[in-house]
Design a protein around this motif. Structure first.
Motif, PDB file in Angstrom:
ATOM      1  N   TYR A  32       0.831  -1.195   0.000  1.00 17.79           N
ATOM      2  CA  TYR A  32       0.000   0.000   0.000  1.00 17.79           C
ATOM      3  C   TYR A  32       0.874   1.256   0.000  1.00 17.79           C
ATOM      4  O   TYR A  32       0.690   2.162  -0.782  1.00 17.79           O
ATOM      5  CB  TYR A  32      -0.922  -0.012   1.222  1.00 17.79           C
ATOM      6  CG  TYR A  32      -1.769   1.224   1.325  1.00 17.79           C
ATOM      7  CD1 TYR A  32      -2.932   1.336   0.585  1.00 17.79           C
ATOM      8  CD2 TYR A  32      -1.389   2.278   2.140  1.00 17.79           C
ATOM      9  CE1 TYR A  32      -3.702   2.472   0.651  1.00 17.79           C
ATOM     10  CE2 TYR A  32      -2.163   3.421   2.213  1.00 17.79           C
ATOM     11  CZ  TYR A  32      -3.328   3.511   1.471  1.00 17.79           C
ATOM     12  OH  TYR A  32      -4.080   4.640   1.536  1.00 17.79           O
ATOM     13  N   LEU A  57      -2.782 -10.601  -6.239  1.00 22.45           N
ATOM     14  CA  LEU A  57      -3.573  -9.598  -6.944  1.00 22.45           C
ATOM     15  C   LEU A  57      -3.807  -8.397  -6.038  1.00 22.45           C
ATOM     16  O   LEU A  57      -3.818  -8.537  -4.816  1.00 22.45           O
ATOM     17  CB  LEU A  57      -4.939 -10.178  -7.305  1.00 22.45           C
ATOM     18  CG  LEU A  57      -4.980 -11.282  -8.350  1.00 22.45           C
ATOM     19  CD1 LEU A  57      -6.345 -11.966  -8.311  1.00 22.45           C
ATOM     20  CD2 LEU A  57      -4.749 -10.726  -9.732  1.00 22.45           C
ATOM     21  N   LEU A  58      -4.018  -7.262  -6.650  1.00 20.76           N
ATOM     22  CA  LEU A  58      -4.461  -6.117  -5.859  1.00 20.76           C
ATOM     23  C   LEU A  58      -5.864  -6.404  -5.352  1.00 20.76           C
ATOM     24  O   LEU A  58      -6.690  -6.950  -6.090  1.00 20.76           O
ATOM     25  CB  LEU A  58      -4.494  -4.858  -6.731  1.00 20.76           C
ATOM     26  CG  LEU A  58      -3.191  -4.113  -6.926  1.00 20.76           C
ATOM     27  CD1 LEU A  58      -3.425  -2.920  -7.830  1.00 20.76           C
ATOM     28  CD2 LEU A  58      -2.620  -3.638  -5.607  1.00 20.76           C
ATOM     29  N   TYR A  59      -6.136  -6.061  -4.114  1.00 22.53           N
ATOM     30  CA  TYR A  59      -7.467  -6.277  -3.563  1.00 22.53           C
ATOM     31  C   TYR A  59      -8.301  -5.038  -3.883  1.00 22.53           C
ATOM     32  O   TYR A  59      -8.193  -4.004  -3.232  1.00 22.53           O
ATOM     33  CB  TYR A  59      -7.341  -6.515  -2.060  1.00 22.53           C
ATOM     34  CG  TYR A  59      -8.632  -6.806  -1.347  1.00 22.53           C
ATOM     35  CD1 TYR A  59      -9.752  -7.263  -2.033  1.00 22.53           C
ATOM     36  CD2 TYR A  59      -8.735  -6.639   0.021  1.00 22.53           C
ATOM     37  CE1 TYR A  59     -10.927  -7.534  -1.387  1.00 22.53           C
ATOM     38  CE2 TYR A  59      -9.906  -6.908   0.696  1.00 22.53           C
ATOM     39  CZ  TYR A  59     -11.003  -7.357  -0.018  1.00 22.53           C
ATOM     40  OH  TYR A  59     -12.171  -7.616   0.641  1.00 22.53           O
ATOM     41  N   ALA A  60      -9.128  -5.196  -4.917  1.00 21.59           N
ATOM     42  CA  ALA A  60      -9.780  -4.034  -5.508  1.00 21.59           C
ATOM     43  C   ALA A  60     -10.726  -3.324  -4.548  1.00 21.59           C
ATOM     44  O   ALA A  60     -10.775  -2.095  -4.504  1.00 21.59           O
ATOM     45  CB  ALA A  60     -10.533  -4.485  -6.754  1.00 21.59           C
ATOM     46  N   GLU A  61     -11.473  -4.084  -3.772  1.00 21.11           N
ATOM     47  CA  GLU A  61     -12.457  -3.479  -2.885  1.00 21.11           C
ATOM     48  C   GLU A  61     -11.772  -2.587  -1.851  1.00 21.11           C
ATOM     49  O   GLU A  61     -12.204  -1.488  -1.546  1.00 21.11           O
ATOM     50  CB  GLU A  61     -13.263  -4.579  -2.192  1.00 21.11           C
ATOM     51  CG  GLU A  61     -14.467  -4.034  -1.453  1.00 21.11           C
ATOM     52  CD  GLU A  61     -15.357  -5.129  -0.910  1.00 21.11           C
ATOM     53  OE1 GLU A  61     -15.101  -6.298  -1.205  1.00 21.11           O
ATOM     54  OE2 GLU A  61     -16.306  -4.797  -0.189  1.00 21.11           O
ATOM     55  N   SER A  62     -10.662  -3.111  -1.337  1.00 24.18           N
ATOM     56  CA  SER A  62      -9.910  -2.358  -0.356  1.00 24.18           C
ATOM     57  C   SER A  62      -9.315  -1.090  -0.979  1.00 24.18           C
ATOM     58  O   SER A  62      -9.344  -0.009  -0.390  1.00 24.18           O
ATOM     59  CB  SER A  62      -8.802  -3.256   0.176  1.00 24.18           C
ATOM     60  OG  SER A  62      -8.313  -2.790   1.381  1.00 24.18           O
ATOM     61  N   GLN A  64     -10.427   0.533  -3.574  1.00 25.40           N
ATOM     62  CA  GLN A  64     -11.503   1.475  -3.903  1.00 25.40           C
ATOM     63  C   GLN A  64     -11.903   2.279  -2.671  1.00 25.40           C
ATOM     64  O   GLN A  64     -12.178   3.462  -2.743  1.00 25.40           O
ATOM     65  CB  GLN A  64     -12.699   0.681  -4.434  1.00 25.40           C
ATOM     66  CG  GLN A  64     -13.943   1.491  -4.688  1.00 25.40           C
ATOM     67  CD  GLN A  64     -13.987   2.008  -6.118  1.00 25.40           C
ATOM     68  OE1 GLN A  64     -13.042   1.832  -6.869  1.00 25.40           O
ATOM     69  NE2 GLN A  64     -15.057   2.657  -6.476  1.00 25.40           N
ATOM     70  N   LYS A  65     -11.910   1.600  -1.511  1.00 20.35           N
ATOM     71  CA  LYS A  65     -12.393   2.268  -0.301  1.00 20.35           C
ATOM     72  C   LYS A  65     -11.331   3.124   0.369  1.00 20.35           C
ATOM     73  O   LYS A  65     -11.638   4.117   0.995  1.00 20.35           O
ATOM     74  CB  LYS A  65     -12.898   1.224   0.690  1.00 20.35           C
ATOM     75  CG  LYS A  65     -14.232   0.689   0.241  1.00 20.35           C
ATOM     76  CD  LYS A  65     -14.761  -0.339   1.156  1.00 20.35           C
ATOM     77  CE  LYS A  65     -16.133  -0.783   0.643  1.00 20.35           C
ATOM     78  NZ  LYS A  65     -16.558  -2.019   1.214  1.00 20.35           N
ATOM     79  N   GLN A  66     -10.103   2.700   0.258  1.00 18.35           N
ATOM     80  CA  GLN A  66      -9.075   3.362   1.058  1.00 18.35           C
ATOM     81  C   GLN A  66      -8.279   4.414   0.294  1.00 18.35           C
ATOM     82  O   GLN A  66      -7.517   5.156   0.865  1.00 18.35           O
ATOM     83  CB  GLN A  66      -8.119   2.303   1.609  1.00 18.35           C
ATOM     84  CG  GLN A  66      -8.814   1.363   2.569  1.00 18.35           C
ATOM     85  CD  GLN A  66      -8.059   0.089   2.754  1.00 18.35           C
ATOM     86  OE1 GLN A  66      -6.865   0.045   2.505  1.00 18.35           O
ATOM     87  NE2 GLN A  66      -8.735  -0.957   3.168  1.00 18.35           N
ATOM     88  N   VAL A  71     -10.328   2.331 -10.029  1.00 17.21           N
ATOM     89  CA  VAL A  71     -10.340   0.882 -10.261  1.00 17.21           C
ATOM     90  C   VAL A  71     -10.818   0.539 -11.667  1.00 17.21           C
ATOM     91  O   VAL A  71     -10.385  -0.441 -12.259  1.00 17.21           O
ATOM     92  CB  VAL A  71     -11.227   0.199  -9.189  1.00 17.21           C
ATOM     93  CG1 VAL A  71     -11.312  -1.285  -9.427  1.00 17.21           C
ATOM     94  CG2 VAL A  71     -10.636   0.453  -7.816  1.00 17.21           C
ATOM     95  N   HIS A 153      -0.695   2.701   5.713  1.00 21.72           N
ATOM     96  CA  HIS A 153      -2.084   2.318   5.497  1.00 21.72           C
ATOM     97  C   HIS A 153      -3.007   3.040   6.472  1.00 21.72           C
ATOM     98  O   HIS A 153      -2.818   2.954   7.685  1.00 21.72           O
ATOM     99  CB  HIS A 153      -2.188   0.801   5.692  1.00 21.72           C
ATOM    100  CG  HIS A 153      -3.454   0.250   5.158  1.00 21.72           C
ATOM    101  ND1 HIS A 153      -4.638   0.419   5.798  1.00 21.72           N
ATOM    102  CD2 HIS A 153      -3.710  -0.449   4.035  1.00 21.72           C
ATOM    103  CE1 HIS A 153      -5.590  -0.172   5.106  1.00 21.72           C
ATOM    104  NE2 HIS A 153      -5.041  -0.713   4.034  1.00 21.72           N
ATOM    105  N   LEU A 155      -6.035   2.562   7.545  1.00 27.69           N
ATOM    106  CA  LEU A 155      -6.846   1.772   8.473  1.00 27.69           C
ATOM    107  C   LEU A 155      -6.034   1.279   9.664  1.00 27.69           C
ATOM    108  O   LEU A 155      -6.582   0.957  10.708  1.00 27.69           O
ATOM    109  CB  LEU A 155      -7.488   0.596   7.739  1.00 27.69           C
ATOM    110  CG  LEU A 155      -8.655   1.019   6.846  1.00 27.69           C
ATOM    111  CD1 LEU A 155      -9.122  -0.130   5.993  1.00 27.69           C
ATOM    112  CD2 LEU A 155      -9.808   1.535   7.686  1.00 27.69           C
TER     113      LEU A 155
END
Lengths: 179, 410
Positions: A32, A57-62, A64-66, A71, A153, A155
């Motif tokens: 990150y 893989l990139l974790y797309a949902e994370s 997008q949110k962070q 995306v 990061h 979070l």
């Protein structure tokens, strides 16, 4: 905390002509941080981006949110080994389709291949971010970006969860597992 | 009615299909192909240009062939066998008049030629007896007297030779699947296979152009010397006709596919066809052509690494991180991920998860508990954030396997 906003994809004169930018990152972590550091320098608003990595893989949902990673304009590719990452990276550059290329490889490539990458990046005026723990020949690099703690990061800096959700870690979990 | 006629000892349906891009009025009877080019010659840049294109296509599909360009379809066979290839408008009839009356065997409706052959042979014999040896002499006879002297068939042949009888040929409609075959017994390198594959793909491209369709998926049947055949299906990100684009995708696909036994034959079939609709390109805005190029590039990457290893992220309903998105083409809209808050999750997931060994060096803090689906092996996962120096990992303990894994990195 420094979150990347969409406005931060502003034109950056330092990378306007394209080239290789090394973002040293540990093999196992700090993706990150390294990625955010790279994104702050990416200077192609509206262009497609490509992320090529081995082993995951990139974790797309994370994402997008962070962060403000677009995306829908980020092509994600999982290669099987480091050599493929470098090879696909060169190929992606030569297509001229991408504004920025992000390569995450555990091992370095041959200097000759890196030279090809450098020439292609300059020809296509494209920024190539090399997220790798490997040492790279500095004379082929346009710049080295060192991820700063500011980009850690977000979070991880959140306040602790409410008491009801908090759970103590059993001591056994912190001990080494015998091999 | 200017007509381009081809005949060949080889099957003509594939070539006929490709000719539909030159003119919609294509008719095929066994080994005889008729193209009516009045309506499209100007569009192609003239008769000669259209003929050049048709000839180029014929060389792709046929090893040897005869052709002629003439004024009327009913004269085409006769003039082709007489060795006349190119006849300017108005030249056909004078030339026809110089031919022997035996040519009457080839004049007229190609659908009835074979059935009428015995009667025609009798009539030609009779014409010779009465001293008529050329079509010119036959045509000099008054039309009114031909019926009295030579019967109904004589009248019909006179009309065909004079070009006074209309000929309506049924249109050719392609129905066969688009297939290609490569004999690979003597090939020992991928380059050799790709070279032959290119020739087949050029045929496929021409046939697709004839149908105004684009290939969306291709099935490959590998026949091996010692193994049972293997079928692989290659999905394309967007429909294409371009042989070069297909070759690039197939090259990547074949490079990633390994076989142990020698390949004896490779068969190819275009499975899914979609209507081909080329977009309107703009001089100033290249986004559409860029999108098209990107589609082709993604197709190559997916052929090489697998369909789940390249693409744009699309949200999927699953609480498990590795199943909460899939890589797809085309790119989904940006705001499609749910906005529900997530516990701390990393931006990079290891696939598959790597083994992890907890130790006092790592500071673990609990993150969340997740259960895999009941039908899957494995059970509860206890997730932690492991931190050491500048590194932060997303690790879990598989309660069923009693083992630790690194699932991602922050």
């Amino acid at each position: 905390m420094a979150l990347v906003s969409r406005n931060s994809y502003a034109f950056s004169p330092l990378t306007a002509k394209g080239g290789l930018i090394h973002v040293p990152s540990p093999a196992n972590g700090s993706t990150y941080t390294a990625f955010q550091t790279s994104l702050r320098r990416a200077s192609a608003p509206g262009a497609y981006l490509i992320w090529i990595a081995q082993g995951g893989l990139l974790y797309a949902e994370s994402l997008q949110k962070q962060s403000a990673v677009p995306v829908d304009r980020l092509l994600i590719v999982q290669a099987r080994e480091s050599a493929e990452v470098w090879r696909v990276g060169l190929e992606a550059l030569q297509t001229g389709l991408f504004g920025s290329v992000f390569l995450r490889a555990d091992q370095a490539c041959a200097p000759a291949h890196l030279r090809k990458l450098q020439l292609a990046a300059e020809k296509m005026r494209c920024e190539v971010f090399l997220l790798t723990p490997a040492a790279l020949p500095h004379w082929l690099l346009k710049e080295t970006l060192h991820p700063t703690p500011n980009y850690a990061h977000p979070l991880l800096h959140q306040p602790a969860p409410p008491a009801g959700l908090r759970r103590e870690l059993p001591e056994t979990h912190a001990e080494s597992v015998p091999v | 009615m200017r007509t381009l006629y081809f005949t060949s000892p080889h099957p003509l349906p594939a070539f006929a299909e490709s000719c539909l891009r030159l003119t919609p009025k294509v008719s095929l009877f066994d080994r005889h192909l008729y193209l009516e080019i009045d309506g499209t010659a100007k569009l192609a840049g003239g008769e000669m240009e259209l003929l050049a294109q048709a000839h180029e296509q014929a060389e792709i599909f046929l090893e040897d062939f005869l052709f002629t360009l003439t004024d009327r379809p009913e004269w085409a066979q006769a003039l082709a066998w007489a060795g006349q290839a190119l006849l300017a408008p108005g030249e056909s009839l004078p030339l026809l008049k110089r031919l022997n009356t035996k040519t009457l065997l080839l004049l007229g409706d190609p659908q009835t030629l074979e059935a009428e052959r015995p009667e025609r042979e009798k009539l030609i014999g009779f014409l010779h007896k009465v001293g008529i040896h050329s079509l010119g002499q036959f045509l000099e006879l008054p039309a009114a007297s031909v019926s009295r002297r030579f019967g109904k068939l004589g009248q019909t042949l006179h009309d065909w030779a004079a070009g006074s009888r209309p000929l309506c040929l049924p249109a050719f409609i392609p129905r066969d699947p688009i297939r290609g075959r490569i004999e690979a017994d003597d090939l020992c390198t991928l380059e050799g296979l790709l070279f032959r594959l290119r020739q087949v793909l050029v045929q496929v491209e021409n046939r697709l152009q004839g149908r105004q369709m684009a290939a969306k998926s291709i099935a490959l049947l590998f026949n091996f010397e010692a193994h049972s055949p293997v079928v692989k299906t290659l999905q394309l990100t967007e429909g294409t006709q371009d042989a070069q684009a297909l070759l690039r995708v197939l090259k990547d696909f074949l490079q990633a596919f390994h076989w142990e036994s020698p390949l004896t034959r490779l068969e190819l079939e275009v499975r899914d066809l979609i209507s081909y609709q080329p977009g309107q390109l703009s001089l100033l805005d290249d986004s559409e052509s860029k999108y098209h190029d990107l589609a082709q590039y993604v197709a190559r990457l997916r052929a090489r690494f697998g369909e789940d290893a390249a693409g744009f992220a699309q949200w999927q309903s699953s609480h498990l991180a590795e199943r909460s998105f899939s890589l797809v083409w085309p790119p989904p809209p940006a705001s499609h991920f749910p906005s529900a808050p997530l516990p701390p999750r990393p931006v990079f997931l290891f696939s598959p998860p790597k083994p992890f060994q907890p130790s006092p060096q790592w500071r673990l803090s609990f993150s969340e508990n997740l259960h895999v689906e009941w039908w899957e092996p494995g059970g509860k996962r206890e997730y932690f954030i492991a931190q050491r120096g500048g590194e932060s990992l997303w690790v879990y303990r598989d309660c069923q396997k009693e083992a630790w894994f690194t699932h991602g990195s922050f």
